[in-house]
Scaffold this motif. Structure first.
Motif, PDB file in Angstrom:
ATOM      1  N   HIS A 165      57.187  19.273 101.543  1.00 25.96           N
ATOM      2  CA  HIS A 165      56.911  17.835 101.476  1.00 25.96           C
ATOM      3  C   HIS A 165      56.661  17.403 100.025  1.00 25.96           C
ATOM      4  O   HIS A 165      57.131  16.360  99.578  1.00 25.96           O
ATOM      5  CB  HIS A 165      55.722  17.475 102.360  1.00 25.96           C
ATOM      6  CG  HIS A 165      56.008  17.675 103.823  1.00 25.96           C
ATOM      7  ND1 HIS A 165      55.028  17.767 104.777  1.00 25.96           N
ATOM      8  CD2 HIS A 165      57.182  17.823 104.498  1.00 25.96           C
ATOM      9  CE1 HIS A 165      55.583  17.945 105.974  1.00 25.96           C
ATOM     10  NE2 HIS A 165      56.884  17.995 105.808  1.00 25.96           N
ATOM     11  N   ARG A 166      55.946  18.256  99.282  1.00 23.04           N
ATOM     12  CA  ARG A 166      55.683  17.930  97.868  1.00 23.04           C
ATOM     13  C   ARG A 166      56.982  17.973  97.075  1.00 23.04           C
ATOM     14  O   ARG A 166      57.305  17.041  96.330  1.00 23.04           O
ATOM     15  CB  ARG A 166      54.695  18.944  97.272  1.00 23.04           C
ATOM     16  CG  ARG A 166      53.246  18.703  97.655  1.00 23.04           C
ATOM     17  CD  ARG A 166      52.318  19.504  96.751  1.00 23.04           C
ATOM     18  NE  ARG A 166      52.540  20.947  96.831  1.00 23.04           N
ATOM     19  CZ  ARG A 166      51.970  21.752  97.739  1.00 23.04           C
ATOM     20  NH1 ARG A 166      51.139  21.234  98.630  1.00 23.04           N
ATOM     21  NH2 ARG A 166      52.203  23.040  97.750  1.00 23.04           N
ATOM     22  N   ASP A 167      57.757  19.040  97.273  1.00 25.12           N
ATOM     23  CA  ASP A 167      59.011  19.189  96.520  1.00 25.12           C
ATOM     24  C   ASP A 167      59.963  18.037  96.844  1.00 25.12           C
ATOM     25  O   ASP A 167      60.653  17.508  95.969  1.00 25.12           O
ATOM     26  CB  ASP A 167      59.704  20.518  96.881  1.00 25.12           C
ATOM     27  CG  ASP A 167      58.893  21.713  96.413  1.00 25.12           C
ATOM     28  OD1 ASP A 167      57.904  21.503  95.688  1.00 25.12           O
ATOM     29  OD2 ASP A 167      59.240  22.853  96.794  1.00 25.12           O
ATOM     30  N   ALA A 168      60.008  17.666  98.138  1.00 26.41           N
ATOM     31  CA  ALA A 168      60.916  16.603  98.560  1.00 26.41           C
ATOM     32  C   ALA A 168      60.519  15.290  97.893  1.00 26.41           C
ATOM     33  O   ALA A 168      61.365  14.551  97.387  1.00 26.41           O
ATOM     34  CB  ALA A 168      60.881  16.473 100.077  1.00 26.41           C
ATOM     35  N   LYS A 169      59.226  15.034  97.872  1.00 24.17           N
ATOM     36  CA  LYS A 169      58.753  13.778  97.270  1.00 24.17           C
ATOM     37  C   LYS A 169      59.163  13.727  95.798  1.00 24.17           C
ATOM     38  O   LYS A 169      59.669  12.715  95.306  1.00 24.17           O
ATOM     39  CB  LYS A 169      57.230  13.696  97.410  1.00 24.17           C
ATOM     40  CG  LYS A 169      56.696  12.325  97.130  1.00 24.17           C
ATOM     41  CD  LYS A 169      55.226  12.251  97.443  1.00 24.17           C
ATOM     42  CE  LYS A 169      54.683  10.928  96.932  1.00 24.17           C
ATOM     43  NZ  LYS A 169      53.259  10.961  96.699  1.00 24.17           N
ATOM     44  N   ASP A 170      58.952  14.856  95.102  1.00 24.52           N
ATOM     45  CA  ASP A 170      59.320  14.905  93.682  1.00 24.52           C
ATOM     46  C   ASP A 170      60.813  14.664  93.494  1.00 24.52           C
ATOM     47  O   ASP A 170      61.245  14.140  92.475  1.00 24.52           O
ATOM     48  CB  ASP A 170      58.954  16.275  93.080  1.00 24.52           C
ATOM     49  CG  ASP A 170      57.440  16.459  93.017  1.00 24.52           C
ATOM     50  OD1 ASP A 170      56.728  15.451  93.195  1.00 24.52           O
ATOM     51  OD2 ASP A 170      56.994  17.610  92.833  1.00 24.52           O
ATOM     52  N   ALA A 171      61.594  15.081  94.497  1.00 22.35           N
ATOM     53  CA  ALA A 171      63.054  14.946  94.377  1.00 22.35           C
ATOM     54  C   ALA A 171      63.548  13.608  94.948  1.00 22.35           C
ATOM     55  O   ALA A 171      64.747  13.381  95.041  1.00 22.35           O
ATOM     56  CB  ALA A 171      63.734  16.102  95.105  1.00 22.35           C
ATOM     57  N   GLY A 172      62.624  12.749  95.331  1.00 21.49           N
ATOM     58  CA  GLY A 172      63.027  11.431  95.846  1.00 21.49           C
ATOM     59  C   GLY A 172      63.529  11.478  97.281  1.00 21.49           C
ATOM     60  O   GLY A 172      64.263  10.598  97.716  1.00 21.49           O
ATOM     61  N   ILE A 173      63.127  12.512  98.003  1.00 15.98           N
ATOM     62  CA  ILE A 173      63.551  12.610  99.412  1.00 15.98           C
ATOM     63  C   ILE A 173      62.352  12.205 100.277  1.00 15.98           C
ATOM     64  O   ILE A 173      61.236  12.700 100.082  1.00 15.98           O
ATOM     65  CB  ILE A 173      63.980  14.052  99.750  1.00 15.98           C
ATOM     66  CG1 ILE A 173      65.177  14.446  98.889  1.00 15.98           C
ATOM     67  CG2 ILE A 173      64.317  14.193 101.232  1.00 15.98           C
ATOM     68  CD1 ILE A 173      65.423  15.938  98.814  1.00 15.98           C
ATOM     69  N   GLU A 174      62.605  11.321 101.210  1.00 15.00           N
ATOM     70  CA  GLU A 174      61.516  10.826 102.048  1.00 15.00           C
ATOM     71  C   GLU A 174      61.444  11.642 103.343  1.00 15.00           C
ATOM     72  O   GLU A 174      62.459  11.798 104.026  1.00 15.00           O
ATOM     73  CB  GLU A 174      61.764   9.355 102.385  1.00 15.00           C
ATOM     74  CG  GLU A 174      60.609   8.712 103.094  1.00 15.00           C
ATOM     75  CD  GLU A 174      60.920   7.304 103.576  1.00 15.00           C
ATOM     76  OE1 GLU A 174      60.123   6.753 104.327  1.00 15.00           O
ATOM     77  OE2 GLU A 174      62.001   6.782 103.214  1.00 15.00           O
TER      78      GLU A 174
END
Ligand SMILES: NCCCC(=O)O
Length: 752
Positions: A165-174
């Motif tokens: 979830h953290r990595d996705a947020k950093d990558a602009g993935i919701e």
């Protein structure tokens, strides 16, 4: 026979819901065979593994470990295992207190990277954290910006998902849905479906994966529109294992799992893609020998097959470390050997240091360990195609940005819909405005109403000298008609929407509508009631001399009503002005293409406290209606038709009340813009037209055939004189008026 046995404790999942041992023990045995046969490794020793069932269960694993450690007939010099992280974690947390090094061949929980908790732990299978990098890279590659996650409630999956979830947020993935479950994922799967997610990232053991996918089948979450991304260390054909916990057939499970994407650490690199291993075997040679030792022509069908190379390399890691440790122990003063091992910290530290710096070519590829004890390795992407796991790409998290998947040299990814699935339904705005045709219909109706009011006005002015018209207060009637016209005009303003006007104009039209409607209502009903008030005054006056209320006074009352309206409108505009706001309705999926979802948007003109302002109008207009109804009741016995509107007023009040009681709640509930406009416009038009017709049509009909009675004639002249400033009437007229009043009063008494 001259060799001393060095015992390793092997923690293997022999039993339970996640028994993965079919392939693990043969792989360990193969490694032992090769090591013991190699004269260059531990020549004075024979390496032996004592297997113990750890299941996939912390309690069972720790119980097995302690039983073996307290068994003094065999000193265990190192621990190999366990398989499941839930079994490995408690054992690795305890084993270092015995000064034992523990090497897992399969556990992937990120928790095991914690050196504080597991100071003497290493593993050959890379942590699931590295899978996250591939998940993110995959989403980026296919432009998936919205994903859902679902995982089994266990530290291994929770930690990985939290990191994702953290990595996705950093990558602009919701992450539009983050679900977890203990043993029944049905509700969570339904949530994911309801939110509209199409890319679903799952993390669970095989027996739970079956429950997830059976629920997904029942919710029809498979096929070309859905992509499932899973850790691919799940056992061979995990979805086909007989399972009483699910209510799906094998065919259904085949259908729902078709084309899922799996992510797994590379464990069996192809011969062309690897450096020669320390054992001297290529991957294919290793597999051939494994088939022999496992006595299985299709070893891939065995549980634990995914981890065979890691198991093989784990035993080699132990052997190489012990070999070097023996050398270092011999160099100590006084010299020592592994034979003297008695769970001492010195030996443990030596072995730990050796493994920390160990590098060799294993069957699973280059073996080296990060300071956390994690294996650093390649990550493989696979896809289930026609029931087989096919390699479709590879990622090296240590190269470049660690985000590039290499697709070259692998089978192409397969999309059953012929194109990359989209990550979410295509969202479109559905700006709901009033259709032009409906607006025109409303405008035409309003114009007809205005024309009707004009006709009545012309009639009123033209026949103003006629007694019957004179008696019905023509000036006040004219004001009533003007009120009606304002109500009709409000229908036109109400229909102006943002499809034909700018937002600013829309707001102004909305304000104009409110003004017209409130002032129109006050004028129309105020006039009607003020007339009745005059009649009421005449007939309830107890004195002999009748003073008739003049038109000016009635206009004064009307002006008071209008001033009150204007005051409220000014305060409303000054304190809480109406502004254009967008109202978003519930999303609607397109009938023909369920990839498209429409969000209804209605432009409203609203203010934050509009309920109170509208409420103020309701209170004033409501009181007006009640007062009008009271007057109509009081004057119901007046027998001069031209003078007495009470019956008509009753009908009008009844009309307005019925239309308001039906219309107001329905118009609040009705969200669809056109239906709302059609309803409100019709109600305003009906209420206004009925009111005007009920009051004026009888007058039009009476203009020829009514022969006013003597008393009426007298009263008309009385009224006329009063209206025009006359102060008194002659005694005959007054007498007749008195007689009429007397008659009305007697009638009233009788009926009471
Ligand atoms: N290779 C599967 C491991 C699963 C676990 O760590 O529990």
């Amino acid at each position: 026979s001259n060799q001393t046995k060095l015992y390793l404790l092997g923690l293997f999942p022999l039993d339970g819901p996640y028994a993965q041992d079919q392939a693990i023990q043969p792989a360990a045995q193969l490694a032992l065979q090769d090591i013991n046969a190699n004269p260059d490794i531990l020549p004075d020793y024979e390496l032996v593994i004592i297997p113990r069932d750890s299941g996939c269960d912390g309690g069972k694993a720790i119980n097995g470990m302690f039983r073996e450690l307290y068994n003094q007939s065999t000193t265990k010099i190192m621990i190999i295992g366990g398989f499941c992280s839930v079994a490995t974690e408690p054992t690795a947390q305890a084993s270092h207190h015995w000064n034992l090094i523990q090497i897992s061949y399969a556990s992937t929980s990120p928790k095991l990277s914690d050196r504080g908790l597991f100071p003497r732990f290493f593993r050959l299978a890379p942590t699931d954290f590295v899978i996250n990098a591939v998940r993110v890279a995959l989403c980026k590659q296919f432009n998936w910006k919205k994903v859902a996650t679902i995982h089994q409630s266990a530290a291994i999956f929770s930690l990985t998902m939290a990191a994702f979830h953290r990595d996705a947020k950093d990558a602009g993935i919701e992450v539009i849905a983050a679900e977890s479950f203990i043993d029944n994922p049905t509700t969570q799967i339904a949530n994911i479906k309801n939110i509209g997610a199409r890319i679903i990232i799952g993390a669970f053991y095989g027996y739970m994966a079956r429950r997830v996918f059976c629920a997904a089948y029942q919710q029809k979450m498979y096929g070309a529109k859905y992509v499932w991304i899973l850790p691919d260390w799940l056992q061979w054909r995990w979805w086909r294992d007989p399972d009483d916990a699910i209510d799906c057939t094998q065919e259904q499970m085949d259908a729902v799992t078709a084309n899922y994407i799996g992510i797994i650490a590379e464990s069996l690199p192809s011969d062309s893609n690897r450096a020669p291993s320390l054992s001297g075997m290529s991957t294919s040679e290793f597999l051939e020998r494994f088939k022999v030792i496992a006595d299985n022509e299709h070893p891939e069908t065995m549980t634990g097959f995914v981890e065979i190379s890691f198991t093989y390399d784990s035993v080699w890691t132990a052997a190489l470390a012990l070999h070097e440790a023996e050398r270092r122990l011999r160099q100590l003063e006084p010299s020592r050997t592994l034979k003297e091992f008695s769970y001492d910290s010195l030996t443990a530290q030596i072995i730990f240091d050796i493994i920390s710096n160990l590098t060799f070519q294993g069957i699973s590829g280059p073996v080296t360990f990060a300071p956390s004890g994690d294996r650093v390795g390649l990550i493989l992407l696979r896809q289930l195609q026609d029931g087989k796991r096919i390699n479709i790409g590879m990622m090296d998290p240590t190269v470049g940005s660690g985000e590039d998947i290499s697709w070259k040299g692998y089978q192409p990814i397969y999309w059953s819909g012929g194109a990359t699935p989209i990550d979410f339904m295509i969202e479109r705005e559905d700006r709901q405005t009033i259709q032009l045709s409906l607006f025109l219909a409303g405008a035409i109706l309003a114009t007809v109403g205005i024309a009707l009011a004009c006709c009545f006005l012309a009639f009123n002015i033209h026949f103003r000298k006629l007694r019957v018209i004179k008696m019905s207060s023509p000036n006040i009637n004219n004001v009533m008609l003007i009120g009606g016209m304002l109500a009709y005009i409000s229908i036109i303003f109400l229909g102006v929407d943002t499809n034909i006007a700018s937002t600013d104009t829309f707001v102004w039209m909305c304000k104009a509508k409110t003004c017209c409607l409130s002032i129109g209502f006050s004028l129309a009903f105020g006039s009607m009631f003020s007339k009745t008030w005059r009649v009421h005054k005449i007939f309830t006056n107890k004195t002999v001399i009748k003073t008739v209320v003049k038109d000016q006074r009635l206009f004064g009352s009307l002006a008071t009503l209008v001033v009150l309206d204007v005051l409220i409108l000014i305060l409303w505009e000054a304190l809480d002005p109406l502004v254009a706001t967008e109202r978003f309705g519930a999303k609607v999926i397109d009938d023909e293409n369920d990839d498209i979802v429409y969000t209804p948007i209605r432009m409203m003109c609203e203010s934050s406290n509009q309920t109170y302002w509208i409420g103020a109008f309701y209170v004033i207009d409501g009181l007006l209606l009640i007062f009008g109804a009271f007057l109509a009741w009081e004057t119901r016995k007046v027998s001069i038709p031209a003078l007495n509107d009470s019956k008509y007023i009753g009908i009008c009040v009844y009309n307005v009340l019925i239309l308001s009681f039906v219309g107001a709640p329905v118009s609040f509930i009705l969200e669809e813009r056109n239906a709302h406009y059609a309803l409100v416009a019709t109600l305003i038009w009906l209420a206004t037209t009925l009111t005007l017709c009920v009051v004026f049509v009888p007058k039009v009909r009476m203009r020829n055939d009514v022969q006013p009675t003597q008393s009426a004639i007298t009263m008309v002249s009385q009224l006329s004189q009063n209206q025009h400033g006359g102060s008194s009437a002659d005694s005959t007229e007054l007498r007749q008026l008195r007689q009429e009043i007397q008659r009305v009063k007697q009638n009233c008494k009788c009926s009471e």
